[in-house]
Enzyme design. Structure first.
Site, mmCIF file in Angstrom:
data_model
loop_
_atom_site.group_PDB
_atom_site.id
_atom_site.type_symbol
_atom_site.label_atom_id
_atom_site.label_comp_id
_atom_site.label_asym_id
_atom_site.label_seq_id
_atom_site.Cartn_x
_atom_site.Cartn_y
_atom_site.Cartn_z
ATOM 1 C CG HIS A 1 -8.665 -4.674 1.489
ATOM 2 N ND1 HIS A 1 -7.611 -3.977 0.940
ATOM 3 C CD2 HIS A 1 -9.010 -3.994 2.604
ATOM 4 C CE1 HIS A 1 -7.346 -2.904 1.676
ATOM 5 N NE2 HIS A 1 -8.177 -2.888 2.687
ATOM 6 C CD GLU B 1 -4.026 -7.182 -5.522
ATOM 7 O OE1 GLU B 1 -4.022 -6.331 -4.636
ATOM 8 O OE2 GLU B 1 -4.750 -8.195 -5.499
ATOM 9 C CG HIS C 1 -1.410 -2.658 -4.682
ATOM 10 N ND1 HIS C 1 -2.750 -2.802 -4.394
ATOM 11 C CD2 HIS C 1 -1.323 -1.521 -5.409
ATOM 12 C CE1 HIS C 1 -3.437 -1.791 -4.926
ATOM 13 N NE2 HIS C 1 -2.589 -1.005 -5.544
HETATM 14 C C1 LIG Z 1 -6.248 -4.471 -3.576
HETATM 15 C C2 LIG Z 1 -5.937 -4.766 -2.171
HETATM 16 O O1 LIG Z 1 -6.799 -4.866 -1.325
HETATM 17 C C3 LIG Z 1 -4.536 -4.878 -1.716
HETATM 18 O O2 LIG Z 1 -3.624 -4.739 -2.728
HETATM 19 C C4 LIG Z 1 -4.283 -3.805 -0.723
HETATM 20 O O3 LIG Z 1 -4.563 -2.609 -1.360
HETATM 21 C C5 LIG Z 1 -2.918 -3.833 -0.204
HETATM 22 O O4 LIG Z 1 -2.366 -2.543 -0.357
HETATM 23 P P1 LIG Z 1 -1.544 -1.924 0.871
HETATM 24 O O5 LIG Z 1 -0.591 -3.031 1.330
HETATM 25 O O6 LIG Z 1 -0.847 -0.744 0.265
HETATM 26 O O7 LIG Z 1 -2.552 -1.612 1.934
HETATM 27 N N1 LIG Z 2 -5.929 -8.038 -2.918
HETATM 28 C C1 LIG Z 2 -5.821 -8.060 -1.476
HETATM 29 C C2 LIG Z 2 -4.392 -8.164 -1.087
HETATM 30 O O1 LIG Z 2 -3.538 -8.378 -1.919
HETATM 31 C C3 LIG Z 2 -4.012 -8.045 0.328
HETATM 32 O O2 LIG Z 2 -4.884 -7.216 1.048
HETATM 33 P P1 LIG Z 2 -4.597 -7.147 2.637
HETATM 34 O O3 LIG Z 2 -4.644 -8.563 3.147
HETATM 35 O O4 LIG Z 2 -3.226 -6.545 2.793
HETATM 36 O O5 LIG Z 2 -5.703 -6.301 3.184
#
Ligand SMILES: CC(=O)[C@@H](O)[C@H](O)COP(=O)(O)O
Ligand SMILES: NCC(=O)COP(=O)(O)O
Length: 238
Positions: free
Chosen positions: A191, A70, A43
């Site tokens: 998430h 993402e 992300h």
């Molecule tokens: C969309 C989602 O839930 C993940 O991509 C989450 O946003 C992780 O991002 P961070 O690792 O920056 O918290």
């Molecule tokens: N789309 C969710 C993700 O990539 C990871 O979310 P998290 O496990 O770091 O909260």
């Protein structure tokens, strides 16, 4: 079968802490795949606080399972995704300064915008997914965007689970998954999923194709080891 896509953002956080290349992000991604991970999720945020845009380019060359990128589809992100051509792009309506993702798309309000962006990516052969709350109206409108999949935003479930209210927490997700399946959408989720809560989610939510998990998985790996934790997730997702 529900695939495990490991989000490696927090490995990049640790790497960036000293400005060097330890831990080596690319080696970690390859190792995660060797351990059984069925995808790598990143992300890249506009401030590149963890994943850098160059990481996306480098990972594309070595990931052999699936690469999922993402992010909020601002022009810089769209350009990166069109350059890298990952297996999947997941659109997330994050504010630039958000500490983490904190909402799903309003697919009714942003229908025309999402349609355009999704068409752009699909025309390049990139599978699309959009981050949505477990709201039947938002899910049904997601189908009108032309997206291949949705990603159900699971923070509310994780919170309910932590408060011993898992049945109520998972119910909207089971409903949303049924609605999504009825309109031909593939279903991802992510998430705040963790070793503690992922099994019940998997057992309760139908048609679940993929979960992307990062923060908890990396934290758990600090105590139990990355290879062990990846396999603990795989066992819970069988
Ligand atoms: C969309 C989602 O839930 C993940 O991509 C989450 O946003 C992780 O991002 P961070 O690792 O920056 O918290
Ligand atoms: N789309 C969710 C993700 O990539 C990871 O979310 P998290 O496990 O770091 O909260």
């Amino acid at each position: 079968m529900t695939k495990l896509s490991v989000n490696i953002n927090k490995i990049a956080t640790l790497r960036n802490a000293r400005g060097g290349n330890l831990p080596n992000l690319l080696k970690s991604a390859k190792d995660i795949e060797d351990f059984g991970g069925q995808g790598i999720t990143i992300h890249p945020r506009p401030d590149e606080r963890h994943i850098r845009y160059q990481d996306a380019r480098d990972l594309k060359k070595i990931v052999t399972t699936e690469l999922n990128i993402e992010g909020n589809p601002v022009s810089k992100f769209i350009d990166l995704v069109l350059e890298v051509k990952p297996d999947q792009v997941t659109l997330v309506p994050d504010a630039e300064d958000a500490i983490t993702s904190n909402a799903g798309w309003d697919t009714i309000k942003h229908l025309d915008f999402l349609k355009d962006v999704i068409e752009t990516f699909k025309s390049e052969g990139i599978r699309t997914s959009i981050f949505v709350d477990p709201d039947n109206e938002m899910v049904k409108a997601a189908a009108d965007t032309g997206t291949d999949r949705i990603e159900l935003y699971t923070e509310s479930y994780a919170l309910a689970y932590s408060k011993n209210d898992k049945e109520a927490g998972v119910a909207p997700f089971a409903e949303a998954a049924k609605s999504a399946h009825e309109v031909g959408l593939g279903i991802n989720a992510g998430h705040d999923l963790s070793l503690e809560n992922v099994k019940y989610f998997k057992e309760s939510v139908p048609h679940l194709l993929e979960v992307s998990i990062g923060h908890a998985l990396i934290c758990e790996s600090l105590y139990m080891g990355l290879e062990n934790v990846v396999n603990m997730y795989l066992n819970r997702l069988k």
